[in-house]
Scaffold this active site. Sequence first.
Site, mmCIF file in Angstrom:
data_model
loop_
_atom_site.group_PDB
_atom_site.id
_atom_site.type_symbol
_atom_site.label_atom_id
_atom_site.label_comp_id
_atom_site.label_asym_id
_atom_site.label_seq_id
_atom_site.Cartn_x
_atom_site.Cartn_y
_atom_site.Cartn_z
ATOM 1 N N ASP A 83 4.919 1.824 2.484
ATOM 2 C CA ASP A 83 5.516 0.966 3.449
ATOM 3 C C ASP A 83 7.058 0.965 3.290
ATOM 4 O O ASP A 83 7.458 -0.196 3.335
ATOM 5 C CB ASP A 83 5.048 -0.276 3.343
ATOM 6 C CG ASP A 83 3.445 -0.389 3.161
ATOM 7 O OD1 ASP A 83 2.716 0.391 4.170
ATOM 8 O OD2 ASP A 83 2.895 -1.127 2.551
ATOM 9 N N GLU B 234 -0.338 -2.203 13.539
ATOM 10 C CA GLU B 234 0.399 -2.753 12.532
ATOM 11 C C GLU B 234 1.702 -2.132 12.457
ATOM 12 O O GLU B 234 2.078 -0.979 13.131
ATOM 13 C CB GLU B 234 -0.446 -2.727 11.053
ATOM 14 C CG GLU B 234 -0.731 -1.274 10.729
ATOM 15 C CD GLU B 234 -1.807 -1.420 9.385
ATOM 16 O OE1 GLU B 234 -2.076 -2.560 8.934
ATOM 17 O OE2 GLU B 234 -1.774 -0.248 8.865
#
Length: 355
Positions: free
Chosen positions: A46, A256
């Site tokens: 991420d 997401e």
Amino acid sequence: MFDINTKKKLMLPFLFIVAVNASVSVAQSKKEFLTEPLIKNIYTADPSAHVFNGKIYIYPSHDIDAGIPENDNGDHFAMRDYHIFSMNDIGGPVTDHGVALDIKDIPWAGRQLWAPDAAYKNGIYYLYFPVKDKNDIFRIGVATSKNPSGPFKAEPNPIPGSFSIDPAVFTDTDGKTYMYFGGIWGGQLQRWATGKYNANGSKTDLQQDNAPALSCKVALLKPNMKEFAGKVKDVVIVDDAGKPLLGKDHDRRFFEGSWMHKYQGKYYFTYSTGDTHFLCYAVGNNPLGPFTYKGVFMKPVQGWTTHHSIIAFKGKWYIFYHDTELSGKTHLRNIKMIELHHNKDGSIQLIDPFK
């Protein structure tokens, strides 16, 4: 009792995980990766990248093997702290600045310190992070430092009105700063569908295939960068006819991992489709949208999904992302980067993470 169609839908997340895990070994044996992991001594994911003081700073998750079985809530993603990394140049060495924030130093935190982001304003650096509170509800917190590499000190409470995961913070050329956030399934966004948290809500999505898809959220931040300046709004993605994407459109709808960058006066909202593993982009005329879907710009990586960031550095654009080259396991990831190209018409060239 559930009818057979409902049962099939509830099985989809499990089937996706099985399929992805099976595809990992196939990808490892048959494909060469496009680029090397930036960090190999710990697992990272991420990656939110920013340029501060002429250097690239990367704010990733720190994956660990907590021994928790995989499930649709993402309990196996049991991260507990953040390391911050920096690079002086593309291709140069990556510096690990150590632990910048630990879950034990967040007064309101319960568990699962997921994907963060960072921002700078008025001499202060801000680290935004999602973590479940002591009631097991994801909220978004903020921590501050006078140094982009930390250490960061967390505020005593989460941002009022915040929920779900994946904060992505964008400061426009007019100085206004916005936070984009949200993720379905384990990210709990579907539990806020009515505007209030429903712990007994769907574990995956709303399962309303012909209704508009769940939206990412956006909020203007106050100048203090610690509070929302108004109501949280939907980030609406529409097709070429101006109609919102539907819940059944798993190849295009938001799941997401959102990000915002501005190119030639246009706002590029980029995001992951999650269970179908694409990175897509939609373009709008202002940071609040609506955004018109334009296409896929990165094919699926090895692993469950990807979570990215896009920055400009020394006249070129780069995407930071992750896959599972080092471990072959969906919850133990490694971050990577590659140059990203905009075409003359503003479209983004498609990236294949394999050679």
